[in-house]
Design a protein around this motif. Structure first.
Motif, PDB file in Angstrom:
ATOM      1  N   ALA A 104       0.823  -1.209   0.000  1.00 41.78           N
ATOM      2  CA  ALA A 104       0.000   0.000   0.000  1.00 41.78           C
ATOM      3  C   ALA A 104       0.854   1.256   0.000  1.00 41.78           C
ATOM      4  N   GLN A 105       1.974   1.237   0.734  1.00 45.91           N
ATOM      5  CA  GLN A 105       2.864   2.397   0.749  1.00 45.91           C
ATOM      6  C   GLN A 105       3.489   2.644  -0.619  1.00 45.91           C
ATOM      7  N   LEU A 106       3.985   1.588  -1.240  1.00 41.34           N
ATOM      8  CA  LEU A 106       4.602   1.730  -2.551  1.00 41.34           C
ATOM      9  C   LEU A 106       3.586   2.204  -3.588  1.00 41.34           C
ATOM     10  N   ALA A 107       2.367   1.693  -3.522  1.00 39.64           N
ATOM     11  CA  ALA A 107       1.360   1.983  -4.538  1.00 39.64           C
ATOM     12  C   ALA A 107       0.729   3.362  -4.390  1.00 39.64           C
ATOM     13  N   ASP A 108       0.833   3.972  -3.223  1.00 40.17           N
ATOM     14  CA  ASP A 108       0.169   5.258  -2.985  1.00 40.17           C
ATOM     15  C   ASP A 108       0.699   6.325  -3.943  1.00 40.17           C
ATOM     16  N   ARG A 109      -0.192   6.978  -4.658  1.00 40.34           N
ATOM     17  CA  ARG A 109       0.224   7.946  -5.680  1.00 40.34           C
ATOM     18  C   ARG A 109       0.555   9.318  -5.112  1.00 40.34           C
ATOM     19  N   HIS A 110       0.307   9.527  -3.821  1.00 42.91           N
ATOM     20  CA  HIS A 110       0.632  10.814  -3.198  1.00 42.91           C
ATOM     21  C   HIS A 110       1.864  10.722  -2.307  1.00 42.91           C
ATOM     22  N   THR A 111       1.980   9.622  -1.556  1.00 42.23           N
ATOM     23  CA  THR A 111       3.079   9.511  -0.593  1.00 42.23           C
ATOM     24  C   THR A 111       4.051   8.381  -0.904  1.00 42.23           C
ATOM     25  N   GLY A 112       3.787   7.621  -1.961  1.00 38.12           N
ATOM     26  CA  GLY A 112       4.666   6.518  -2.346  1.00 38.12           C
ATOM     27  C   GLY A 112       5.183   6.678  -3.758  1.00 38.12           C
ATOM     28  N   VAL A 113       5.506   5.565  -4.390  1.00 35.73           N
ATOM     29  CA  VAL A 113       5.974   5.593  -5.776  1.00 35.73           C
ATOM     30  C   VAL A 113       4.788   5.781  -6.709  1.00 35.73           C
ATOM     31  N   GLY A 114       3.695   5.072  -6.414  1.00 39.25           N
ATOM     32  CA  GLY A 114       2.498   5.141  -7.236  1.00 39.25           C
ATOM     33  C   GLY A 114       2.457   4.044  -8.280  1.00 39.25           C
ATOM     34  N   CYS A 115       1.449   3.165  -8.194  1.00 43.20           N
ATOM     35  CA  CYS A 115       1.313   2.104  -9.186  1.00 43.20           C
ATOM     36  C   CYS A 115      -0.041   1.428  -9.029  1.00 43.20           C
ATOM     37  N   ASP A 116      -0.417   0.683 -10.074  1.00 42.76           N
ATOM     38  CA  ASP A 116      -1.596  -0.179  -9.977  1.00 42.76           C
ATOM     39  C   ASP A 116      -1.248  -1.464  -9.243  1.00 42.76           C
ATOM     40  N   GLN A 117      -0.069  -2.016  -9.575  1.00 37.95           N
ATOM     41  CA  GLN A 117       0.332  -3.293  -8.986  1.00 37.95           C
ATOM     42  C   GLN A 117       1.846  -3.343  -8.809  1.00 37.95           C
ATOM     43  N   ILE A 118       2.272  -4.252  -7.948  1.00 37.92           N
ATOM     44  CA  ILE A 118       3.698  -4.491  -7.685  1.00 37.92           C
ATOM     45  C   ILE A 118       4.055  -5.847  -8.269  1.00 37.92           C
ATOM     46  N   LEU A 119       5.162  -5.910  -8.990  1.00 42.36           N
ATOM     47  CA  LEU A 119       5.642  -7.147  -9.592  1.00 42.36           C
ATOM     48  C   LEU A 119       6.930  -7.559  -8.898  1.00 42.36           C
ATOM     49  N   THR A 120       6.999  -8.778  -8.404  1.00 43.27           N
ATOM     50  CA  THR A 120       8.224  -9.261  -7.763  1.00 43.27           C
ATOM     51  C   THR A 120       8.860 -10.326  -8.652  1.00 43.27           C
ATOM     52  N   ILE A 121      10.084 -10.067  -9.086  1.00 42.76           N
ATOM     53  CA  ILE A 121      10.820 -11.014  -9.919  1.00 42.76           C
ATOM     54  C   ILE A 121      11.615 -11.926  -9.005  1.00 42.76           C
ATOM     55  N   GLU A 122      11.410 -13.244  -9.186  1.00 48.86           N
ATOM     56  CA  GLU A 122      11.973 -14.223  -8.264  1.00 48.86           C
ATOM     57  C   GLU A 122      12.632 -15.358  -9.031  1.00 48.86           C
ATOM     58  N   ALA A 123      13.306 -16.226  -8.317  1.00 47.42           N
ATOM     59  CA  ALA A 123      13.986 -17.355  -8.953  1.00 47.42           C
ATOM     60  C   ALA A 123      12.958 -18.270  -9.616  1.00 47.42           C
ATOM     61  N   PRO A 124      13.338 -18.907 -10.731  1.00 47.62           N
ATOM     62  CA  PRO A 124      12.400 -19.804 -11.411  1.00 47.62           C
ATOM     63  C   PRO A 124      12.213 -21.107 -10.660  1.00 47.62           C
TER      64      PRO A 124
END
Length: 280
Positions: free
Chosen positions: A37-57
């Motif tokens: 929620a902090q990362l996605a916030d468009r006023h106090t964070g980075v702002g986004c619809d979704q977060i993508l985490t790239i991980e080991a296959p």
């Protein structure tokens, strides 16, 4: 006391559907709901619809896996625009062959190839049975379904593209009741796990206009899995050709589905916006 380590990220978007991309291949944990929620916030964070985490296959033939987190911290099963952004990120990182490779999402394994306009991703074979959506109150598959919402019947098609979609055909997307009917359908008892709601207008047999109210996010400028869902529902109904462009508020995607047993292939752009570091 040592300061918390900064969390490096890439800000990206696919046709306006925007993401914060985190590289967690070193085994760091995925963001919890509060951090999402902090990362996605468009006023106090980075702002986004979704977060993508790239991980080991998980599969040795894949270059990486990724997971999707909505702006409310809930996990998502699929994200077409996110898939293209992950593909572009992996190519830029040097982890993937620039022309073709395989990666994994929560919905399964995806073949990727580069195109002049960005990337094409095989999104899997659509699933239609109510149990696979899930859609409650219907025992068998139907061409269309109807439920009562706020005292009025609403008719829609349903499909799973690794996440649930209801597709409502409308005369004009500009005036469609996206902000009213979207959350009302999501809250319906017919969708026990909620649902992504697409409002689709057939412009021609080769072109669709679409707006999507996404589960856990709200209306977005684009939804890749939603574009796949709208296209295959309309293709199966015989209303459009098996290759269509889907015009969304943030841009246009190309959807190809050669036949009912084939994987749906989604093509479109993936754009880097900026790099940054988040310090908790």
């Amino acid at each position: 006391m040592a300061e918390p380590a900064a969390l490096r990220f890439s800000k990206m978007h696919g046709a306006g559907n925007d993401f914060v991309v985190l590289d967690l291949r070193d085994g760091r944990p995925a963001p919890d709901a509060a951090l999402a929620a902090q990362l996605a916030d468009r006023h106090t964070g980075v702002g986004c619809d979704q977060i993508l985490t790239i991980e080991a296959p998980h599969d040795a033939a894949s270059v990486a896996s990724y997971r999707i987190w909505n702006s409310d911290g809930s996990a998502a099963g699929q994200c077409g625009n996110g898939a293209r952004c992950v593909a572009a990120w992996l190519v830029r990182d040097g982890a993937a062959d620039p022309d073709a490779f395989q990666m994994e999402s929560p919905a399964g394994v995806h073949q990727v190839r580069r195109t002049p306009a960005g990337f094409a991703v095989a999104m899997g074979v659509p699933r239609w049975s109510p149990a696979q959506i899930p859609l409650a109150g219907f025992d068998g598959e139907q061409p269309a379904y109807s439920v009562e919402v706020d005292g009025a019947p609403v008719t829609f098609g349903v499909v799973s593209m690794g996440n649930p979609h209801a597709v409502v055909q409308v005369v004009e997307v500009a005036s469609a009741p996206v902000l009213q009917l979207g959350p009302a359908l999501q809250a319906s008892a017919a969708f026990p796990d909620s649902v992504n709601v697409g409002f689709a207008q057939v412009i021609s047999r080769q072109r669709i206009a679409l707006r999507v109210f996404e589960r856990g996010v709200g209306e977005t400028l684009a939804c890749g899995s939603g574009a796949c869902a709208a296209a295959v529902v309309l293709m199966r109904a015989g209303l459009v050709e098996r290759s269509v462009s889907v015009a969304l508020p943030g841009g246009t995607l190309q959807i190809d589905w050669p036949h009912d047993g084939a994987e749906v292939v989604m093509s479109g752009p993936a754009t880097f916006v900026f790099e940054g570091a988040w310090t908790p």
